[in-house]
Motif scaffolding. Sequence first.
Motif, PDB file in Angstrom:
ATOM      1  N   GLY A 319       0.805  -1.095   0.091  1.00 39.03           N
ATOM      2  CA  GLY A 319      -0.014  -0.083  -0.101  1.00 39.03           C
ATOM      3  C   GLY A 319       0.912   1.428  -0.056  1.00 39.03           C
ATOM      4  O   GLY A 319       1.982   1.069   0.482  1.00 39.03           O
ATOM      5  N   GLN A 320       0.391   2.490  -0.558  1.00 36.73           N
ATOM      6  CA  GLN A 320       1.109   3.489  -0.719  1.00 36.73           C
ATOM      7  C   GLN A 320       1.249   4.166   0.805  1.00 36.73           C
ATOM      8  O   GLN A 320       2.354   4.715   0.873  1.00 36.73           O
ATOM      9  CB  GLN A 320       0.103   4.534  -1.657  1.00 36.73           C
ATOM     10  N   ALA A 321       0.448   3.941   1.766  1.00 34.56           N
ATOM     11  CA  ALA A 321       0.755   4.578   3.123  1.00 34.56           C
ATOM     12  C   ALA A 321       1.214   3.270   3.922  1.00 34.56           C
ATOM     13  O   ALA A 321       1.361   3.774   5.277  1.00 34.56           O
ATOM     14  CB  ALA A 321      -0.586   5.034   3.490  1.00 34.56           C
ATOM     15  N   ALA A 322       1.350   2.183   3.422  1.00 36.50           N
ATOM     16  CA  ALA A 322       2.060   1.301   4.495  1.00 36.50           C
ATOM     17  C   ALA A 322       3.563   1.317   4.754  1.00 36.50           C
ATOM     18  O   ALA A 322       4.310   2.033   4.022  1.00 36.50           O
ATOM     19  CB  ALA A 322       2.001  -0.117   3.732  1.00 36.50           C
ATOM     20  N   ARG A 323       4.149   1.048   5.893  1.00 32.07           N
ATOM     21  CA  ARG A 323       5.382   1.049   6.205  1.00 32.07           C
ATOM     22  C   ARG A 323       5.821  -0.262   6.664  1.00 32.07           C
ATOM     23  O   ARG A 323       5.132  -1.069   7.462  1.00 32.07           O
ATOM     24  CB  ARG A 323       5.519   2.101   7.380  1.00 32.07           C
ATOM     25  N   LEU A 324       7.256  -0.606   6.433  1.00 37.83           N
ATOM     26  CA  LEU A 324       7.664  -1.545   6.741  1.00 37.83           C
ATOM     27  C   LEU A 324       9.262  -1.192   7.609  1.00 37.83           C
ATOM     28  O   LEU A 324      10.034  -0.310   6.838  1.00 37.83           O
ATOM     29  CB  LEU A 324       8.284  -2.520   5.706  1.00 37.83           C
ATOM     30  N   ASN A 325       9.519  -1.409   8.625  1.00 39.73           N
ATOM     31  CA  ASN A 325      10.805  -1.327   9.168  1.00 39.73           C
ATOM     32  C   ASN A 325      11.700  -2.589   9.719  1.00 39.73           C
ATOM     33  O   ASN A 325      11.009  -3.334  10.416  1.00 39.73           O
ATOM     34  CB  ASN A 325      10.853  -0.350  10.461  1.00 39.73           C
ATOM     35  N   VAL A 326      12.787  -3.033   8.815  1.00 39.64           N
ATOM     36  CA  VAL A 326      13.229  -4.221   8.929  1.00 39.64           C
ATOM     37  C   VAL A 326      14.679  -4.096   9.117  1.00 39.64           C
ATOM     38  O   VAL A 326      15.370  -3.214   8.762  1.00 39.64           O
ATOM     39  CB  VAL A 326      13.083  -4.932   7.694  1.00 39.64           C
ATOM     40  N   LYS A 327      14.814  -4.824  10.438  1.00 38.91           N
ATOM     41  CA  LYS A 327      16.495  -4.837  10.655  1.00 38.91           C
ATOM     42  C   LYS A 327      17.151  -6.039  11.176  1.00 38.91           C
ATOM     43  O   LYS A 327      16.985  -6.497  12.288  1.00 38.91           O
ATOM     44  CB  LYS A 327      16.733  -3.796  11.726  1.00 38.91           C
ATOM     45  N   PRO A 328      18.033  -6.695  10.239  1.00 39.27           N
ATOM     46  CA  PRO A 328      18.677  -7.880  10.674  1.00 39.27           C
ATOM     47  C   PRO A 328      19.950  -7.651  11.442  1.00 39.27           C
ATOM     48  O   PRO A 328      20.483  -6.559  10.940  1.00 39.27           O
ATOM     49  CB  PRO A 328      18.766  -8.571   9.238  1.00 39.27           C
ATOM     50  N   GLU A 329      20.296  -8.288  12.372  1.00 39.93           N
ATOM     51  CA  GLU A 329      21.492  -7.898  13.094  1.00 39.93           C
ATOM     52  C   GLU A 329      22.364  -9.205  13.280  1.00 39.93           C
ATOM     53  O   GLU A 329      21.950 -10.181  13.798  1.00 39.93           O
ATOM     54  CB  GLU A 329      21.201  -7.450  14.606  1.00 39.93           C
ATOM     55  N   LEU A 330      23.799  -9.093  13.094  1.00 37.26           N
ATOM     56  CA  LEU A 330      24.451 -10.206  13.523  1.00 37.26           C
ATOM     57  C   LEU A 330      25.660  -9.403  14.397  1.00 37.26           C
ATOM     58  O   LEU A 330      26.119  -8.484  14.307  1.00 37.26           O
ATOM     59  CB  LEU A 330      25.255 -10.669  12.071  1.00 37.26           C
ATOM     60  N   GLU A 331      25.791 -10.239  15.492  1.00 38.95           N
ATOM     61  CA  GLU A 331      26.832  -9.867  16.499  1.00 38.95           C
ATOM     62  C   GLU A 331      27.716 -11.262  17.002  1.00 38.95           C
ATOM     63  O   GLU A 331      27.185 -11.792  17.680  1.00 38.95           O
ATOM     64  CB  GLU A 331      26.276  -9.207  17.841  1.00 38.95           C
ATOM     65  N   ILE A 332      29.043 -11.198  16.562  1.00 38.11           N
ATOM     66  CA  ILE A 332      29.599 -12.265  16.424  1.00 38.11           C
ATOM     67  C   ILE A 332      31.122 -11.928  17.538  1.00 38.11           C
ATOM     68  O   ILE A 332      31.893 -11.121  17.151  1.00 38.11           O
ATOM     69  CB  ILE A 332      30.000 -12.790  15.095  1.00 38.11           C
ATOM     70  N   HIS A 333      31.168 -12.872  18.504  1.00 40.30           N
ATOM     71  CA  HIS A 333      32.295 -12.639  19.308  1.00 40.30           C
ATOM     72  C   HIS A 333      32.934 -13.914  19.339  1.00 40.30           C
ATOM     73  O   HIS A 333      33.671 -14.183  20.356  1.00 40.30           O
ATOM     74  CB  HIS A 333      31.955 -12.252  20.766  1.00 40.30           C
ATOM     75  N   ALA A 334      32.942 -14.885  18.367  1.00 41.21           N
ATOM     76  CA  ALA A 334      33.993 -16.002  18.390  1.00 41.21           C
ATOM     77  C   ALA A 334      34.574 -16.402  16.909  1.00 41.21           C
ATOM     78  O   ALA A 334      33.739 -15.702  15.935  1.00 41.21           O
ATOM     79  CB  ALA A 334      32.770 -17.315  18.748  1.00 41.21           C
ATOM     80  N   GLU A 335      35.452 -17.284  16.857  1.00 38.59           N
ATOM     81  CA  GLU A 335      35.865 -17.486  15.422  1.00 38.59           C
ATOM     82  C   GLU A 335      35.348 -18.746  15.003  1.00 38.59           C
ATOM     83  O   GLU A 335      34.821 -19.441  15.649  1.00 38.59           O
ATOM     84  CB  GLU A 335      37.460 -17.485  15.789  1.00 38.59           C
ATOM     85  N   GLU A 336      35.773 -19.228  13.693  1.00 36.60           N
ATOM     86  CA  GLU A 336      35.670 -20.325  13.290  1.00 36.60           C
ATOM     87  C   GLU A 336      34.090 -20.749  13.439  1.00 36.60           C
ATOM     88  O   GLU A 336      33.328 -21.629  13.690  1.00 36.60           O
ATOM     89  CB  GLU A 336      36.260 -21.500  14.037  1.00 36.60           C
ATOM     90  N   VAL A 337      33.304 -19.635  13.106  1.00 29.80           N
ATOM     91  CA  VAL A 337      31.710 -19.714  12.767  1.00 29.80           C
ATOM     92  C   VAL A 337      31.111 -19.334  11.380  1.00 29.80           C
ATOM     93  O   VAL A 337      32.049 -18.656  10.793  1.00 29.80           O
ATOM     94  CB  VAL A 337      31.067 -18.715  13.871  1.00 29.80           C
ATOM     95  N   THR A 338      30.142 -19.767  11.110  1.00 30.39           N
ATOM     96  CA  THR A 338      29.401 -19.319   9.979  1.00 30.39           C
ATOM     97  C   THR A 338      28.308 -18.616  10.430  1.00 30.39           C
ATOM     98  O   THR A 338      27.404 -19.235  11.007  1.00 30.39           O
ATOM     99  CB  THR A 338      29.354 -20.325   9.040  1.00 30.39           C
ATOM    100  N   ALA A 339      28.087 -17.514   9.666  1.00 31.76           N
ATOM    101  CA  ALA A 339      26.853 -16.766   9.901  1.00 31.76           C
ATOM    102  C   ALA A 339      26.561 -15.723   8.902  1.00 31.76           C
ATOM    103  O   ALA A 339      27.556 -15.274   8.182  1.00 31.76           O
ATOM    104  CB  ALA A 339      26.971 -15.844  11.388  1.00 31.76           C
TER     105      ALA A 339
END
Length: 399
Positions: A319-339
């Motif tokens: 819709g013309q007046a519709a709104r979407l707010n989208v926010k994916p987050e990655l917070e990585i504090h380790a090694e040898e990971v896949t994300a």
Amino acid sequence: MNKLAEKLAAAPERTDSYAELRQRGRRALMQHGFPDLKTEAWKYTSLRLLEQRSFSSAAASRSYAPALPFDVDLLHFCNGLLVVDGLQLPDGVRLERATVDDFQGIEYGGREDAFAWLNLACLGEAWRLRIDGELDRPLALAFTTAEDFAAAIHPRLFIDLGENAQATLIELHFGGGEGMVNAVMDVRLEQGAALRHIMRRSGGELLRVVRTRVELSCGAGYRGYVLDTGVRLGRQDLNLLLSDAGAVGEIDGTVVVDSKQHVDYHTSIDHCVGHTNSRESFRLLADGSGVGVFNGRIHIHPGADDSHSDLNTGNLLLGQAARLNVKPELEIHAEEVTASHGATIGQIDDNAVFYLRSRGLPADDANTLLKYGFAAAPLEGVTDESIRDWLLAELHRHL
């Protein structure tokens, strides 16, 4: 915002075993207050409607659990209270009132967690549900409200799955009225347990806030499926904690909002240790003047090596007046990971509409078919055919 806290937490003092817990909740609520648009976790969701509404303690009419096209065992919460008449639990399921000891160790943050504090401040009826073994058929938790419902209710539920237990839980939120439902649910999966958690939500003018926390032990598996077709103001926090090696958490969700609806989903998956896996797929469709919010967060803690995660969200503005707010987050504090993570926002493809119309479909049918094809994808992974067909039929009915 403290005026709002005083309004919502005001209640005659009771002297039951929860009295100290309620006092603790009130103190925290008065200290922190409610979030506003400067609060990061709430910056897209205003509580102005909550400030404008007043809530009544008057009893509402009886509401009824929706009929499902397959057999289930049912726990029905009518206007916030468990219906005990005729309640029969299947083998392997035990339900009892939660004790003060069940709340030990529970901690919340500041104003971003105000509704959890409010739930504690207004604590009335709390239950602990225990599941052992493998259930023969799904267990449905139906939270319903009547059309004249105008109260603020605060359901509280603890759910434990014992070692190697397996269950399908169908959580239903339906109903009318202009009241508020503020539910908190704590789920714990012991070693090797597996939970399929189906969340189906709909509701007209309600204000609905649900906070769900799932903790997974060694080798436990959680698969959550969401179909939400909108409410006047809705907020869901869904938090998975992968606390031991071998834990697997997955979330698939579809949210459809239309005019005068605002739905906010905040999900988080915490890889607290290594050798854990997660996946998330979420889709929002916003039409008319509807507002959809999705914030998905993957957090890989220090030392959680050999963790693997994937987050993907696709979204359609209709819709013309519709709104979407989208926010994916990655917070990585380790090694040898896949994300990995990805997010898209788009509109219906005019070329696809033209193609379908050239094959004889009317414009409305062509648009509905394209919306359905987009929105159905996260739900098609439900392994139980009868539940999957029901969810897809519910989705089609609302498009």
